[in-house]
Design a protein around this motif. Structure first.
Motif, mmCIF file in Angstrom:
data_model
loop_
_atom_site.group_PDB
_atom_site.id
_atom_site.type_symbol
_atom_site.label_atom_id
_atom_site.label_comp_id
_atom_site.label_asym_id
_atom_site.label_seq_id
_atom_site.Cartn_x
_atom_site.Cartn_y
_atom_site.Cartn_z
ATOM 1 N N ASP A 164 11.773 27.301 -4.338
ATOM 2 C CA ASP A 164 11.724 25.942 -4.867
ATOM 3 C C ASP A 164 12.783 25.702 -5.946
ATOM 4 O O ASP A 164 13.328 24.602 -6.062
ATOM 5 N N ASP B 203 8.217 30.288 -5.419
ATOM 6 C CA ASP B 203 8.764 29.751 -6.664
ATOM 7 C C ASP B 203 10.276 29.914 -6.698
ATOM 8 O O ASP B 203 10.998 28.993 -7.095
ATOM 9 N N SER C 184 5.458 27.416 -8.934
ATOM 10 C CA SER C 184 4.971 27.030 -7.607
ATOM 11 C C SER C 184 3.946 28.025 -7.091
ATOM 12 O O SER C 184 3.993 29.211 -7.414
ATOM 13 N N ASN C 185 3.027 27.509 -6.278
ATOM 14 C CA ASN C 185 2.098 28.354 -5.521
ATOM 15 C C ASN C 185 1.264 29.260 -6.415
ATOM 16 O O ASN C 185 1.184 30.472 -6.206
#
Length: 560
Positions: free
Chosen positions: A270, A267, A514-515
């Motif tokens: 990104d 994260d 993210s993720n």
């Protein structure tokens, strides 16, 4: 039928037992028996009737002499049995006493638990949206009470062996001897007009030469092959021509996101790459420092040919092309301005994974690696900046398990793997230093879950032996999740990045996390409260030291 047991025993040494058969004859009685001599002897009952419990040890049947067979007791067998039982008892007593002494008694397995309440919204290591969710207390079988004391004994043994000893830093000449090619490729000084460490390298190939033909990353990854197909097409457009020679711009990263796995590094990566002054390697996690330079492609596949440093530098060529465009601009050439574009690399294994050292470096001291990754990074780029994202190590381990386990995932299975891993780690620290166990390749591969990755302070202290504290920024995922804007501003300030417009900042801070945890893993719910208590006990002394080093009690993770 009634037999004389003393007569049979007396005649037992005759292996054929022929004389013993007279005891079976109907006309035999105690008065005529030469052994019994009319005395009141212990009878032996047969024909499905109950026998005295010590009357017979071995029964033999001779169908030639009698359809009912013969029952005989061998004194030698009895003595052997008693002797064997005594030896077995002594061995077991010795094992129990030894295990109790070292705190390593075997833990009952498997563990049995009752049903537990699940909450699919519990946060994954990378999940930022579900940070404030909590699960309901589990209803667990009372058999846990039998497991906890044994596991707690192991944890107490580990805690008693913890020593944070400063490692001896190797000198530069020792490092050069270990990696001569690396030091021959990367210069001692970089371009003065670039914030990022870059230099010009002479290119001796011609227009038909493929500069990426031997790159090892392309050999094992289709994604990299596509990347290098593009770079081949634009390669000659970015060469610098000077005095009939061709030069290519080479760059190292200015900063590294070095860890930890399942702590929000994806994260952070990104979001950070959305900043106009930040570029990253072609892949988020090249894992060159920890694995590829040793020839490790996949951990389960063993060793392949080592990736040379040139293959690693190729991954920054796209960023280098952009930096070169800035360096050749009028603002830089004529007005002396700096290039402010910086390159980052985000392999989450960089902080902790030194498992390959034992296969390549000699002169280890008491099982400890003589050289670590940070030694080489610092030797090549002493001004590098490092970003570390951490989270509660207890939650990190469960997220790590859910991400990497392939089958039969459950809270109960996780508990068993934690218990097994603690026992292995406890065995190691009895005979070796803490650092030797943390960097022990055999141990780390044997543990069912990666306990060692959560020992943050052990790794951080080793990085602080070569880098100054102001070169390392340590963040918590919990803070990043609750106040992302504040965390990103800390990162921007640490990297000395330029200001952003409101639109740019909103794009960076308001994009989705993210993720996050996979839906199929969410359905498994949280770990068992008992497992959580065990891991809390294990990580507590390491978290305490970490909070002391960073002067921040938030790293105790008392509220998570």
């Amino acid at each position: 039928m009634r037999y004389c047991i003393n007569c049979c025993i007396h005649l037992l040494p005759n292996d054929l037992h022929r004389q013993c058969f007279r005891c079976q004859r109907p006309d035999h009685n105690n008065q005529k028996c030469p052994v019994c001599k009319g005395e009141n002897q212990i009878p032996l009952y047969s024909d499905s009737r109950q026998m005295k419990w010590l009357a017979v040890l071995e029964v033999r049947t001779d169908h030639c002499e009698s359809c009912n067979g013969v029952f005989c007791l061998r004194k030698g067998k009895l003595c052997s049995l008693m002797f064997g039982l005594i030896i077995m008892t002594l061995v077991m007593v010795s094992y129990i006493l030894t295990g109790a002494k070292h705190g390593l008694l075997l833990i009952p397995s498997p563990f049995h638990y009752g049903a537990f309440a699940s909450n699919p919204s519990l946060m994954d290591n990378e999940s930022l949206n579900d940070m404030k969710d909590h699960y309901q207390p589990s209803k667990m079988n009372i058999s846990y009470v039998k497991d906890y004391p044994s596991i707690k004994l192991i944890i107490d043994t580990i805690a008693s062996k913890i020593e944070f000893i400063t490692r001896q830093r190797p000198d530069l000449e020792e490092l050069r001897k270990q990696e001569p090619h690396m030091f021959s490729v990367i210069p001692n000084k970089f371009l003065p007009n670039s914030k990022n460490p870059c230099w010009y390298e002479e290119y001796r190939g011609n227009s038909t030469t493929d500069p990426y033909a031997t790159n090892s990353y392309a050999l094992y990854s289709r994604r990299f092959r596509i990347l290098f197909d593009y770079l081949r097409k634009v390669f000659w457009n970015h060469l610098y021509h000077y005095k009939d020679k061709h030069y290519r711009l080479r760059c190292l990263p200015h900063f590294y996101i070095i860890g930890q796995p399942k702590c929000g590094t994806t994260d952070l990566y990104d979001r950070l790459r959305l900043h106009p002054e930040v570029r990253f390697s072609a892949s988020k996690e090249p894992h060159w420092w920890t694995r590829k330079r040793f020839g490790i492609i996949r951990l389960r596949d063993g060793f392949h040919d080592r990736y040379p440093v040139e293959d690693y530098l190729d991954l920054f060529d796209i960023a280098a092309h952009q930096i070169q465009s800035v360096l050749q601009s009028e603002a830089v050439r004529e007005h002396g301005k700096m290039n402010n574009i910086i390159i980052g690399e985000a392999s989450a294994s960089t902080m902790w994974d030194n498992n390959a050292w034992i296969f390549f470096y000699d002169n280890s001291t008491e099982g400890e690696p003589p050289f670590l990754i940070q030694d080489f990074i610092h030797a090549l780029h002493p001004n590098a900046k490092l970003i570390i994202m951490l989270r509660d190590p207890v939650e990190r381990l469960y997220s790590d398990y859910l991400y990497f386990a392939s089958a039969n995932k459950s809270a109960e299975d996780f508990h068993e793997k934690v218990a097994d891993s603690l026992q292995l780690f406890g065995s190691c620290v009895l005979d070796s230093s803490l650092r030797a166990c943390v960097y022990n390749n055999t141990l780390n591969n044997a543990m069912p879950v990666r306990l060692q990755v959560g020992l943050y302070v052990v790794y951080l202290l080793d990085w602080l032996t070569v880098f100054n504290k102001d070169q390392i920024l340590v963040l918590r995922l919990e803070d990043h999740a609750s106040n992302m804007r504040y965390t990103m501003h800390k990162v921007f300030h640490f990297l000395d990045l330029g200001p952003l417009s409101e639109k740019q900042e909103a794009l960076i801070t308001k994009s989705p996390a993210s993720n996050t945890r996979r839906p199929e893993d969410r359905s498994l719910g949280p770990m068992l409260p008992t497992t959580k208590a065990i891991l809390r006990d294990f990580y507590r002394p390491f978290n305490t030291k970490l909070a002391q080093v960073l002067f921040d009690d938030a790293f105790l993770w008392k509220r998570t």
